[in-house]
Motif scaffolding. Structure first.
Motif, PDB file in Angstrom:
ATOM      1  N   LEU A   1      10.772 -28.018 -10.386  1.00  0.00           N
ATOM      2  CA  LEU A   1      11.714 -29.066 -10.790  1.00  0.00           C
ATOM      3  C   LEU A   1      12.020 -30.009  -9.628  1.00  0.00           C
ATOM      4  O   LEU A   1      12.106 -31.227  -9.807  1.00  0.00           O
ATOM      5  CB  LEU A   1      12.998 -28.437 -11.339  1.00  0.00           C
ATOM      6  N   TYR A   2      12.157 -29.457  -8.443  1.00  0.00           N
ATOM      7  CA  TYR A   2      12.425 -30.265  -7.248  1.00  0.00           C
ATOM      8  C   TYR A   2      11.238 -31.186  -6.952  1.00  0.00           C
ATOM      9  O   TYR A   2      11.414 -32.347  -6.576  1.00  0.00           O
ATOM     10  CB  TYR A   2      12.721 -29.346  -6.063  1.00  0.00           C
ATOM     11  N   ALA A   3      10.014 -30.685  -7.153  1.00  0.00           N
ATOM     12  CA  ALA A   3       8.812 -31.493  -6.947  1.00  0.00           C
ATOM     13  C   ALA A   3       8.758 -32.656  -7.933  1.00  0.00           C
ATOM     14  O   ALA A   3       8.357 -33.765  -7.572  1.00  0.00           O
ATOM     15  CB  ALA A   3       7.564 -30.627  -7.072  1.00  0.00           C
ATOM     16  N   ILE A   4       9.171 -32.414  -9.158  1.00  0.00           N
ATOM     17  CA  ILE A   4       9.190 -33.490 -10.160  1.00  0.00           C
ATOM     18  C   ILE A   4      10.225 -34.544  -9.776  1.00  0.00           C
ATOM     19  O   ILE A   4       9.968 -35.749  -9.847  1.00  0.00           O
ATOM     20  CB  ILE A   4       9.488 -32.909 -11.564  1.00  0.00           C
ATOM     21  N   GLU A   5      11.365 -34.085  -9.327  1.00  0.00           N
ATOM     22  CA  GLU A   5      12.478 -34.979  -9.013  1.00  0.00           C
ATOM     23  C   GLU A   5      12.313 -35.702  -7.674  1.00  0.00           C
ATOM     24  O   GLU A   5      12.525 -36.902  -7.574  1.00  0.00           O
ATOM     25  CB  GLU A   5      13.762 -34.149  -9.005  1.00  0.00           C
ATOM     26  N   LYS A   6      11.902 -34.960  -6.634  1.00  0.00           N
ATOM     27  CA  LYS A   6      11.902 -35.511  -5.264  1.00  0.00           C
ATOM     28  C   LYS A   6      10.514 -35.677  -4.665  1.00  0.00           C
ATOM     29  O   LYS A   6      10.377 -36.237  -3.583  1.00  0.00           O
ATOM     30  CB  LYS A   6      12.717 -34.595  -4.332  1.00  0.00           C
ATOM     31  N   GLY A   7       9.501 -35.110  -5.303  1.00  0.00           N
ATOM     32  CA  GLY A   7       8.142 -35.181  -4.766  1.00  0.00           C
ATOM     33  C   GLY A   7       7.683 -33.832  -4.230  1.00  0.00           C
ATOM     34  O   GLY A   7       8.497 -33.016  -3.798  1.00  0.00           O
ATOM     35  N   LEU A   8       6.367 -33.637  -4.246  1.00  0.00           N
ATOM     36  CA  LEU A   8       5.803 -32.349  -3.837  1.00  0.00           C
ATOM     37  C   LEU A   8       6.048 -32.058  -2.364  1.00  0.00           C
ATOM     38  O   LEU A   8       6.349 -30.926  -2.000  1.00  0.00           O
ATOM     39  CB  LEU A   8       4.306 -32.304  -4.160  1.00  0.00           C
ATOM     40  N   ASP A   9       5.926 -33.056  -1.497  1.00  0.00           N
ATOM     41  CA  ASP A   9       6.135 -32.821  -0.063  1.00  0.00           C
ATOM     42  C   ASP A   9       7.528 -32.270   0.217  1.00  0.00           C
ATOM     43  O   ASP A   9       7.686 -31.322   0.990  1.00  0.00           O
ATOM     44  CB  ASP A   9       5.928 -34.114   0.747  1.00  0.00           C
ATOM     45  N   LYS A  10       8.531 -32.849  -0.421  1.00  0.00           N
ATOM     46  CA  LYS A  10       9.898 -32.368  -0.207  1.00  0.00           C
ATOM     47  C   LYS A  10      10.082 -30.965  -0.763  1.00  0.00           C
ATOM     48  O   LYS A  10      10.779 -30.145  -0.174  1.00  0.00           O
ATOM     49  CB  LYS A  10      10.908 -33.335  -0.817  1.00  0.00           C
ATOM     50  N   SER A  11       9.437 -30.688  -1.883  1.00  0.00           N
ATOM     51  CA  SER A  11       9.513 -29.341  -2.450  1.00  0.00           C
ATOM     52  C   SER A  11       8.837 -28.336  -1.524  1.00  0.00           C
ATOM     53  O   SER A  11       9.365 -27.238  -1.298  1.00  0.00           O
ATOM     54  CB  SER A  11       8.858 -29.310  -3.840  1.00  0.00           C
ATOM     55  N   MET A  12       7.702 -28.698  -0.969  1.00  0.00           N
ATOM     56  CA  MET A  12       7.002 -27.817  -0.029  1.00  0.00           C
ATOM     57  C   MET A  12       7.884 -27.546   1.189  1.00  0.00           C
ATOM     58  O   MET A  12       7.994 -26.406   1.636  1.00  0.00           O
ATOM     59  CB  MET A  12       5.674 -28.443   0.399  1.00  0.00           C
ATOM     60  N   ASN A  13       8.518 -28.592   1.720  1.00  0.00           N
ATOM     61  CA  ASN A  13       9.387 -28.428   2.893  1.00  0.00           C
ATOM     62  C   ASN A  13      10.561 -27.501   2.605  1.00  0.00           C
ATOM     63  O   ASN A  13      10.987 -26.732   3.458  1.00  0.00           O
ATOM     64  CB  ASN A  13       9.906 -29.779   3.374  1.00  0.00           C
ATOM     65  N   LYS A  14      11.078 -27.575   1.392  1.00  0.00           N
ATOM     66  CA  LYS A  14      12.268 -26.788   1.041  1.00  0.00           C
ATOM     67  C   LYS A  14      11.916 -25.347   0.643  1.00  0.00           C
ATOM     68  O   LYS A  14      12.657 -24.420   0.998  1.00  0.00           O
ATOM     69  CB  LYS A  14      13.017 -27.475  -0.104  1.00  0.00           C
ATOM     70  N   TYR A  15      10.816 -25.149  -0.082  1.00  0.00           N
ATOM     71  CA  TYR A  15      10.571 -23.845  -0.697  1.00  0.00           C
ATOM     72  C   TYR A  15       9.439 -23.027  -0.097  1.00  0.00           C
ATOM     73  O   TYR A  15       9.326 -21.839  -0.388  1.00  0.00           O
ATOM     74  CB  TYR A  15      10.314 -24.013  -2.197  1.00  0.00           C
ATOM     75  N   ASN A  16       8.566 -23.620   0.709  1.00  0.00           N
ATOM     76  CA  ASN A  16       7.483 -22.829   1.291  1.00  0.00           C
ATOM     77  C   ASN A  16       8.026 -21.771   2.222  1.00  0.00           C
ATOM     78  O   ASN A  16       9.032 -22.001   2.898  1.00  0.00           O
ATOM     79  CB  ASN A  16       6.483 -23.710   2.046  1.00  0.00           C
TER      80      ASN A  16
END
Length: 187
Positions: free
Chosen positions: A170-185
């Motif tokens: 959901l975060y990737a859809i909303e903010k982009g995959l890069d930001k999701s990777m930074n937050k959840y990896n």
């Protein structure tokens, strides 16, 4: 539009196995988004809904793991979404239980479901959300291991990573995959 595919094997026999964490993550997304994944189409169970103005299609292929690409190929041919809008959620033995690793693209590794998807799509530049299930013990072959249930200790750890995986999508859809990777990896 985003297509989110969770990999697994159909049937009660496989419901709580390590190979089915992709299905489990889709079930959590289904609840969060109030999308019923109950239509049979494209050799899969699918559900359609909305999130932040984007059409979302949740998918659980019913072809059994090693033929997952048959379902994904049909869906991608029909909807013609950009490669980066296909998210695939699946188990990874090279990551510890309870950990999540998101990648923009890459090889299939040892995962036969991903091998089939990449082979039939003809490309590997789509995001994948790899959910750790750890390596099998030395006395157990890989197939038996991924088709085994989680221990009670692993099950306690698993709920957090499945929730994180759904939130990361959901975060990737909303903010982009890069930001999701930074937050959840995993760090």
């Amino acid at each position: 539009m985003y297509i989110i595919v969770g990999l697994g094997n159909p049937g009660l026999k496989y419901q709580n196995t390590k190979h089915n964490v992709g299905f489990m993550a889709i079930d959590i997304l289904s609840k969060k988004l109030n999308i019923k994944v109950d239509k049979i189409k494209f050799k899969a169970l699918i559900g359609e809904g909305q999130y932040k103005g984007e059409k979302i299609i949740l998918v659980k292929p019913q072809t059994f793991m090693n033929l997952s690409g048959e379902s994904v190929q049909q869906i991608m041919s029909f909807y013609k979404v950009e490669h980066q809008n296909l998210f695939v959620l699946y188990d990874d033995i090279d990551i510890d239980v309870g950990k999540l690793r998101i990648r923009q693209k890459g090889s299939s590794g040892t995962h036969n479901g991903m091998k089939n998807i990449i082979y039939l799509l003809g490309y590997d530049d789509f995001p994948r959300f790899r959910i750790g299930v750890s390596k099998p013990p030395q006395y157990m072959d890989l197939a038996s291991y991924v088709l085994s249930n989680f221990t009670s200790e692993e099950t306690n750890i698993l709920s957090d990573v499945l929730d994180n995986c759904s939130e990361a999508c959901l975060y990737a859809i909303e903010k982009g995959l890069d930001k999701s990777m930074n937050k959840y990896n995993i760090k």
